[in-house]
Scaffold this motif. Structure first.
Motif, PDB file in Angstrom:
ATOM      1  N   TYR A  87      30.709  23.887  50.544  1.00  0.00           N
ATOM      2  CA  TYR A  87      30.262  25.147  49.940  1.00  0.00           C
ATOM      3  C   TYR A  87      31.452  26.046  49.596  1.00  0.00           C
ATOM      4  N   VAL A  88      32.492  25.992  50.416  1.00  0.00           N
ATOM      5  CA  VAL A  88      33.723  26.753  50.170  1.00  0.00           C
ATOM      6  C   VAL A  88      34.866  25.782  49.912  1.00  0.00           C
ATOM      7  N   LYS A  89      35.646  26.074  48.888  1.00  0.00           N
ATOM      8  CA  LYS A  89      36.860  25.298  48.624  1.00  0.00           C
ATOM      9  C   LYS A  89      38.064  26.223  48.761  1.00  0.00           C
ATOM     10  N   ILE A  90      39.056  25.790  49.541  1.00  0.00           N
ATOM     11  CA  ILE A  90      40.276  26.574  49.725  1.00  0.00           C
ATOM     12  C   ILE A  90      41.356  26.043  48.785  1.00  0.00           C
ATOM     13  N   ILE A  91      41.965  26.941  48.021  1.00  0.00           N
ATOM     14  CA  ILE A  91      43.081  26.595  47.141  1.00  0.00           C
ATOM     15  C   ILE A  91      44.331  27.246  47.722  1.00  0.00           C
ATOM     16  N   ASP A  92      45.363  26.469  47.902  1.00  0.00           N
ATOM     17  CA  ASP A  92      46.570  26.929  48.597  1.00  0.00           C
ATOM     18  C   ASP A  92      47.426  27.826  47.706  1.00  0.00           C
ATOM     19  N   TYR A  93      47.428  29.112  48.015  1.00  0.00           N
ATOM     20  CA  TYR A  93      48.322  30.074  47.374  1.00  0.00           C
ATOM     21  C   TYR A  93      49.175  30.763  48.437  1.00  0.00           C
ATOM     22  N   ARG A  94      49.402  30.073  49.550  1.00  0.00           N
ATOM     23  CA  ARG A  94      50.147  30.672  50.657  1.00  0.00           C
ATOM     24  C   ARG A  94      51.609  30.865  50.260  1.00  0.00           C
ATOM     25  N   SER A  95      52.107  32.089  50.471  1.00  0.00           N
ATOM     26  CA  SER A  95      53.494  32.428  50.140  1.00  0.00           C
ATOM     27  C   SER A  95      53.865  32.001  48.718  1.00  0.00           C
ATOM     28  N   THR A  96      52.942  32.173  47.801  1.00  0.00           N
ATOM     29  CA  THR A  96      53.209  31.800  46.415  1.00  0.00           C
ATOM     30  C   THR A  96      54.328  32.657  45.822  1.00  0.00           C
ATOM     31  N   THR A  97      55.071  32.076  44.919  1.00  0.00           N
ATOM     32  CA  THR A  97      56.143  32.801  44.229  1.00  0.00           C
ATOM     33  C   THR A  97      55.688  33.264  42.842  1.00  0.00           C
ATOM     34  N   LYS A  98      54.420  33.109  42.553  1.00  0.00           N
ATOM     35  CA  LYS A  98      53.907  33.515  41.240  1.00  0.00           C
ATOM     36  C   LYS A  98      54.080  35.015  41.049  1.00  0.00           C
ATOM     37  N   ALA A  99      54.379  35.403  39.815  1.00  0.00           N
ATOM     38  CA  ALA A  99      54.643  36.808  39.520  1.00  0.00           C
ATOM     39  C   ALA A  99      53.397  37.671  39.721  1.00  0.00           C
ATOM     40  N   ASN A 100      52.229  37.096  39.447  1.00  0.00           N
ATOM     41  CA  ASN A 100      50.975  37.835  39.598  1.00  0.00           C
ATOM     42  C   ASN A 100      49.928  36.890  40.178  1.00  0.00           C
ATOM     43  N   PRO A 101      49.919  36.713  41.491  1.00  0.00           N
ATOM     44  CA  PRO A 101      49.026  35.727  42.114  1.00  0.00           C
ATOM     45  C   PRO A 101      47.552  35.919  41.777  1.00  0.00           C
ATOM     46  N   GLN A 102      47.089  37.162  41.726  1.00  0.00           N
ATOM     47  CA  GLN A 102      45.672  37.395  41.472  1.00  0.00           C
ATOM     48  C   GLN A 102      45.281  36.946  40.068  1.00  0.00           C
ATOM     49  N   TYR A 103      46.084  37.314  39.088  1.00  0.00           N
ATOM     50  CA  TYR A 103      45.827  36.886  37.713  1.00  0.00           C
ATOM     51  C   TYR A 103      45.864  35.375  37.595  1.00  0.00           C
ATOM     52  N   GLU A 104      46.891  34.748  38.201  1.00  0.00           N
ATOM     53  CA  GLU A 104      47.017  33.295  38.122  1.00  0.00           C
ATOM     54  C   GLU A 104      45.845  32.595  38.819  1.00  0.00           C
ATOM     55  N   ALA A 105      45.381  33.161  39.929  1.00  0.00           N
ATOM     56  CA  ALA A 105      44.237  32.582  40.639  1.00  0.00           C
ATOM     57  C   ALA A 105      42.973  32.682  39.789  1.00  0.00           C
ATOM     58  N   TYR A 106      42.740  33.841  39.191  1.00  0.00           N
ATOM     59  CA  TYR A 106      41.555  34.019  38.346  1.00  0.00           C
ATOM     60  C   TYR A 106      41.603  33.084  37.142  1.00  0.00           C
ATOM     61  N   LYS A 107      42.783  32.999  36.533  1.00  0.00           N
ATOM     62  CA  LYS A 107      42.936  32.116  35.371  1.00  0.00           C
ATOM     63  C   LYS A 107      42.693  30.664  35.762  1.00  0.00           C
ATOM     64  N   ASP A 108      43.249  30.248  36.903  1.00  0.00           N
ATOM     65  CA  ASP A 108      43.073  28.875  37.376  1.00  0.00           C
ATOM     66  C   ASP A 108      41.604  28.588  37.674  1.00  0.00           C
ATOM     67  N   CYS A 109      40.933  29.550  38.305  1.00  0.00           N
ATOM     68  CA  CYS A 109      39.535  29.352  38.679  1.00  0.00           C
ATOM     69  C   CYS A 109      38.658  29.217  37.439  1.00  0.00           C
ATOM     70  N   TYR A 110      38.910  30.056  36.436  1.00  0.00           N
ATOM     71  CA  TYR A 110      38.098  29.965  35.218  1.00  0.00           C
ATOM     72  C   TYR A 110      38.405  28.678  34.450  1.00  0.00           C
TER      73      TYR A 110
END
Length: 299
Positions: A87-110
């Protein structure tokens, strides 16, 4: 058979025919899939309550982008049953070096899920969707004909704040949080299978700047690229934002930084947050003690 009885039978059969069509359409429309995309950090205290809330609403799946530090807490420690069940899937963004993690996560999810789900919600772990009582679940809400032409449903925040509470209380948020105020900010639930990635044209964590048809919770067409909807529209739904649970937890929120900033920027943000808190509460000895412990700074 008299003409009167014959006409009554025809009317009754016609009624049954159209009732059957309406019932079948309702059943068909209910068969939609909705997922939730969320990036989260230091939320283990509330992860289970959050998951269970959205499962009860009828969400099909939840994708959590784990933005914790290496060596920090793990969602597997508190919701492993939901993870193992799928029911829940975890995607590893731990200590990410991405400039904007939230944007990149939303983009990846969509990008990865918009062909699999009819709708995708983009909320934080302190944001709880509450529907009008006429809807039994999220499917009924999204199947409302007022949203037939909507590509993005923008739900207004209601801000909940316990500013007079110092420490975390081991109770549900529903029990703890009673004081609230209306707010013009929105968050988005987006239709799947759009012609382009909803988050390709980034504006802010609240909405994309892509020119999609945006609606308020009442189905009213509103500005597509704005993170605000004023006056707030709570006609059909609201997003309860449990922003300030206690002073202790507010300090922890300020210490973790922002999910839409990179690490170096967040260092400056955290320092700024600390200084602002200190200046505001320098004469409050209880709050100073809490700040000293959380920020690990000699005051």
């Amino acid at each position: 058979m008299s003409k009167k009885i014959y006409i009554s039978i025809i009317i009754f059969l016609t009624y049954l025919f159209f009732q059957n069509i309406i019932l079948n359409q309702k059943l068909i429309k209910k068969d939609i899939k909705i997922c939730l995309c969320v990036i989260a950090k230091n939320e283990n205290l509330y992860a289970r309550e959050f998951i269970e809330h959205y499962k009860k609403l009828g969400y099909s799946k939840i994708f959590i982008y784990d933005n914790n530090e290496i060596g920090g807490e793990y969602f597997e420690n508190v919701i492993n049953d939901y993870i193992k069940s799928g029911y829940v899937k975890i995607i590893d963004y731990r200590s990410t070096t991405k400039a904007n993690p939230q944007y990149e996560a939303y983009k990846d999810c969509y990008t990865n899920n918009n062909k699999l789900y009819h709708w995708l919600s983009f909320y934080d772990m302190d944001e709880y969707l509450e529907l009008n009582k006429k809807y039994e679940n999220i499917q009924e809400f999204l199947n409302d004909k007022i949203f037939d032409y909507c590509q993005n449903i923008k739900i207004n925040w209601v801000m909940y704040m316990n500013k007079n509470v110092l420490y975390y209380e081991n109770k549900s948020l529903y029990e703890r949080m009673k004081v609230f105020e209306n707010n013009e900010h929105i968050k988005s639930t987006v239709r799947g299978n759009l012609s382009e990635n909803y988050w390709d044209k980034y504006s802010n964590p609240h909405t994309s700047s892509s020119n999609f048809t945006s609606c308020s919770s009442s189905g009213k067409i509103i500005k597509f690229d704005s993170p605000f909807n004023y006056p707030p529209d709570y006609t059909k739904a609201k997003l309860k934002h449990y922003y300030y649970k206690s002073f202790e937890e507010y300090c922890l929120k300020m210490k973790r930084g922002q999910a839409d900033r990179d690490k170096s920027t967040n260092i400056n943000i955290i320092n700024h947050n600390y200084q602002e808190l200190f200046n505001r509460f320098r004469n409050d000895s209880q709050k100073i003690i809490i700040m000293k412990k959380i920020f690990n700074i000699s005051l």
